[in-house]
Every structure is written in structure tokens, then in C-alpha cells.
Design an enzyme around this catalytic site. Structure first.
Site, PDB file in Angstrom:
ATOM      1  N   ASP A 273      -4.530   1.828   3.950  1.00 57.15           N
ATOM      2  CA  ASP A 273      -5.221   0.687   4.556  1.00 57.15           C
ATOM      3  C   ASP A 273      -4.856   0.581   6.037  1.00 57.15           C
ATOM      4  O   ASP A 273      -3.674   0.675   6.409  1.00 57.15           O
ATOM      5  CB  ASP A 273      -4.870  -0.610   3.832  1.00 57.15           C
ATOM      6  CG  ASP A 273      -5.575  -0.713   2.484  1.00 57.15           C
ATOM      7  OD1 ASP A 273      -6.247   0.255   2.069  1.00 57.15           O
ATOM      8  OD2 ASP A 273      -5.446  -1.776   1.837  1.00 57.15           O
TER       9      ASP A 273
ATOM     10  N   ASP B 131      -2.398  -1.510  -5.012  1.00 54.57           N
ATOM     11  CA  ASP B 131      -3.209  -1.950  -3.878  1.00 54.57           C
ATOM     12  C   ASP B 131      -3.885  -0.725  -3.255  1.00 54.57           C
ATOM     13  O   ASP B 131      -4.382   0.136  -3.967  1.00 54.57           O
ATOM     14  CB  ASP B 131      -2.341  -2.719  -2.884  1.00 54.57           C
ATOM     15  CG  ASP B 131      -3.156  -3.658  -1.999  1.00 54.57           C
ATOM     16  OD1 ASP B 131      -4.389  -3.568  -2.001  1.00 54.57           O
ATOM     17  OD2 ASP B 131      -2.556  -4.480  -1.293  1.00 54.57           O
TER      18      ASP B 131
ATOM     19  N   ARG C 258     -13.965   2.181  -1.841  1.00 51.69           N
ATOM     20  CA  ARG C 258     -13.344   2.225  -0.511  1.00 51.69           C
ATOM     21  C   ARG C 258     -13.043   3.657  -0.069  1.00 51.69           C
ATOM     22  O   ARG C 258     -11.896   4.066   0.056  1.00 51.69           O
ATOM     23  CB  ARG C 258     -12.080   1.367  -0.464  1.00 51.69           C
ATOM     24  CG  ARG C 258     -12.332  -0.090  -0.800  1.00 51.69           C
ATOM     25  CD  ARG C 258     -11.068  -0.921  -0.743  1.00 51.69           C
ATOM     26  NE  ARG C 258     -11.336  -2.313  -1.102  1.00 51.69           N
ATOM     27  CZ  ARG C 258     -10.419  -3.253  -1.218  1.00 51.69           C
ATOM     28  NH1 ARG C 258      -9.143  -2.961  -1.009  1.00 51.69           N
ATOM     29  NH2 ARG C 258     -10.759  -4.492  -1.547  1.00 51.69           N
TER      30      ARG C 258
ATOM     31  N   ASP D 216       0.828  -1.204   0.000  1.00 49.83           N
ATOM     32  CA  ASP D 216       0.000   0.000   0.000  1.00 49.83           C
ATOM     33  C   ASP D 216       0.865   1.258   0.000  1.00 49.83           C
ATOM     34  O   ASP D 216       2.023   1.228   0.414  1.00 49.83           O
ATOM     35  CB  ASP D 216      -0.891   0.025   1.248  1.00 49.83           C
ATOM     36  CG  ASP D 216      -1.775  -1.195   1.363  1.00 49.83           C
ATOM     37  OD1 ASP D 216      -2.376  -1.585   0.349  1.00 49.83           O
ATOM     38  OD2 ASP D 216      -1.867  -1.750   2.478  1.00 49.83           O
TER      39      ASP D 216
END
Length: 316
Positions: free
Chosen positions: A157, A153, A209, A124
Site C-alpha cells: 500500500d 491487510d 486492487r 501491510d
């Protein structure tokens, strides 16, 4: 003579202000949200790095340290950041293909860092796992939408039971999978502990997201959403408090999958080009009051405030 003296005083005052602002980039502690009280490397050594090897070395270990990034650093990797660390991007600096990972650490600050195009096989752009007291502030995170959704990715996160995390004044843009909180439907025993605040962030041109939030507890306020294909997805028992956020040109605002919950109030969801968009379709949750003090901007002030200040906007 009086004019010259006044001009000199003004010049000295400006220089002092600039010096104070630059020093504050690394010396600030978190004062808002779940991460309030996080100090990072305040009081520790101060280092400026210009290469990947120097960055990797400088941010490792648990001693107090402030690490400034200068210039452009490229690679195809993620760099692990140790506890009691502040990582600060100087004005105009960037990491290209290089992400930052906080894994099993505590008391970490990442500020004013511009990160782009970190490939999925590296990780990430910013990944926080099994850590606590983490402040992510004024960063610019992006990639592109020219490849398939798995080429990169996540941009940011937060997984594996992270608690005491605050995410403020970041810009997340031009990406498929922006921010995942809780990585798996099967990880509830660990991820129920998640506690994250998202405030004053700028979410733009994202596919999904924004964030996707599993199991834990999240407070999202005064964020601005622009031209996204997805909204806030509360999932698998998550409890969200969503206040005074603004959406423009987005397909979704707040919705639930697998019994996620949200208490939504004061949000501006009027400006949709899509006939099937709704302000909030998630079932009402039980998280109604954040366990810390904060001041809400009126929804009418959110767009101007966030777009002017989010991203790599600090003078460091």
C-alpha cells in the site's frame, strides 16, 4: 594442462561474477521510473540480521545503511524503516508475519525480501506513507485466501501523498487486497501529489486492487496479470498511463470508479474466459507521456520475462 588452466579461469570468472552479483543487491540504486536516483543505503554500513529485534534496530535512524535479512524471521508486527536505508533479503530468507513500513521517510530501497501472512492488526506486508524516493524491487509478497478479506491487510500500500516511488519485478500472490494507492476518497488534498511507477510485476491469484489507484499519477507498464478477480481500478481523479501489460484469466483489465482516468495502449487483453470482460472501460485521461526515459517490452515478451524474473530471484 591447457584444459586445466582454462577450467580454472572459468571457475574464477564464475566466482567473480557471483561476488559482483551479490554485492550489487545492496549497492544498486534505482534507475527506472519516478524513483530513479534513489540510492538507499549505498555507501553506508553493512549489517546482516537474523532476528526481529536485530532487524528493528538495524533499519532505524537516518544514517546510510544496508541491512541484509538472513534466514526466517517471524512475528506479528511491522518494522519501521528509516531514511537512507537499503533492506535486502538474502537468498532463501523470509519474513513471516512481519511487515515493513516506510513512514515519513525518504531514500529507501526494499529488495529481494519475501514477506508472507502479515495479519491486519499488524499492518501491510509493505506500507509506504508520506514518503518519497522509495524503490520496491524483486520482493515476494503473499498470504492466503483461506480467511475472510479483512484477516490480512494490503500486500503493498502506497498512501498519504507518496511521490517518487517505483515498484519493479515484485510478485504479489494469493491475497484479497493486493495494492492500494491513496487510502481514502476524502484525502485528495494530500494524495494528488502521488507519483508511482509499476513495471515488470507479477500479479497472480488476487481478489482485488491490482492496483486500486486514487487521485495521483501512475505509470503501469509491462506487468503480467494471471487469474485475478479484479483489474486496474483508476479512481477519484487518478491519471494513469497503462502500456504493454498482459492479462490472462482475469475478470477485469482497466476500469474506472468515481471519475478515474486512463490512457491505455499496447496491452494484451485477449485471453479472457469471461464474456463480460473488456480491455479498458475507463475514460481517457490526460497523462500521455511519462516524464522519464524507459523502454517497453513488446506485449508478446511480457509473460516470459516477468514470470522468470519477478519475486525473490536475486542472488544476494
Amino acid at each position: 594442462m591447457q584444459f586445466l588452466f582454462a577450467a580454472l579461469l572459468a571457475l574464477l570468472g564464475s566466482a567473480a561474477a557471483a561476488s559482483i552479483e551479490k554485492r550489487a543487491c545492496g549497492d544498486d540504486s534505482a534507475t527506472l521510473g519516478y524513483a530513479a536516483g534513489t540510492t538507499g543505503g549505498v555507501g553506508g554500513t553493512v549489517t546482516t540480521v537474523t532476528t526481529l529485534d536485530a532487524l528493528t534496530s538495524a533499519v532505524s535512524g537516518t544514517a546510510k545503511k544496508i541491512v541484509y535479512i538472513s534466514g526466517t524471521i517471524t512475528g506479528n508486527t511491522v518494522v519501521k524503516v528509516g531514511s537512507n536505508t537499503s533492506v535486502v533479503g538474502k537468498t532463501g530468507s523470509s519474513l513471516v508475519g512481519v511487515g515493513l513500513r516506510v513512514l515519513d521517510e525518504s531514500n529507501v530501497i526494499i529488495r529481494n525480501v519475501k514477506i508472507s501472512k502479515v495479519l491486519a492488526d499488524a499492518g501491510d506486508a509493505i506500507g509506504v506513507q508520506a514518503s518519497h524516493n522509495v524503490w520496491i524491487d524483486h520482493n515476494d509478497l503473499s498470504s492466503d485466501l483461506d480467511h475472510d478479506k479483512d484477516y490480512y491487510d494490503g500486500l503493498l500500500d502506497i498512501t498519504h501523498g507518496v511521490y517518487a516511488a517505483t515498484v519493479t519485478y515484485n510478485k504479489l500472490s494469493n491475497h484479497y487486497k493486493a495494492s492500494l494507492v491513496g487510502h481514502s476518497d476524502d484525502n485528495g488534498s494530500e494524495d494528488t501529489a502521488i507519483r508511482v511507477t509499476y513495471a515488470y510485476n507479477y500479479w497472480s491469484n488476487l481478489n482485488s486492487r491490482t492496483p486500486s489507484f486514487r487521485f495521483g499519477t501512475g505509470h503501469l507498464f509491462n506487468n503480467y496479470y494471471e487469474n485475478n478477480q479484479d483489474g486496474i481500478n483508476t479512481r477519484v481523479g487518478a491519471q494513469l498511463l497503462v502500456e504493454n501489460n498482459v492479462w490472462s484469466g482475469c475478470k477485469n483489465t482497466i476500469y474506472s470508479t468515481s471519475s478515474g482516468y486512463a490512457v491505455a495502449r499496447g496491452n494484451d487483453c485477449k485471453s479472457f474466459p469471461y464474456g463480460n470482460a473488456t480491455a479498458n472501460s475507463a475514460p481517457t485521461g490526460t497523462f500521455t507521456t511519462a516524464p522519464y526515459s524507459y523502454t517497453l517490452l513488446a506485449a508478446t515478451a511480457v509473460k516470459a520475462t516477468v514470470t522468470a524474473n519477478a519475486g525473490q530471484k536475486l542472488s544476494c
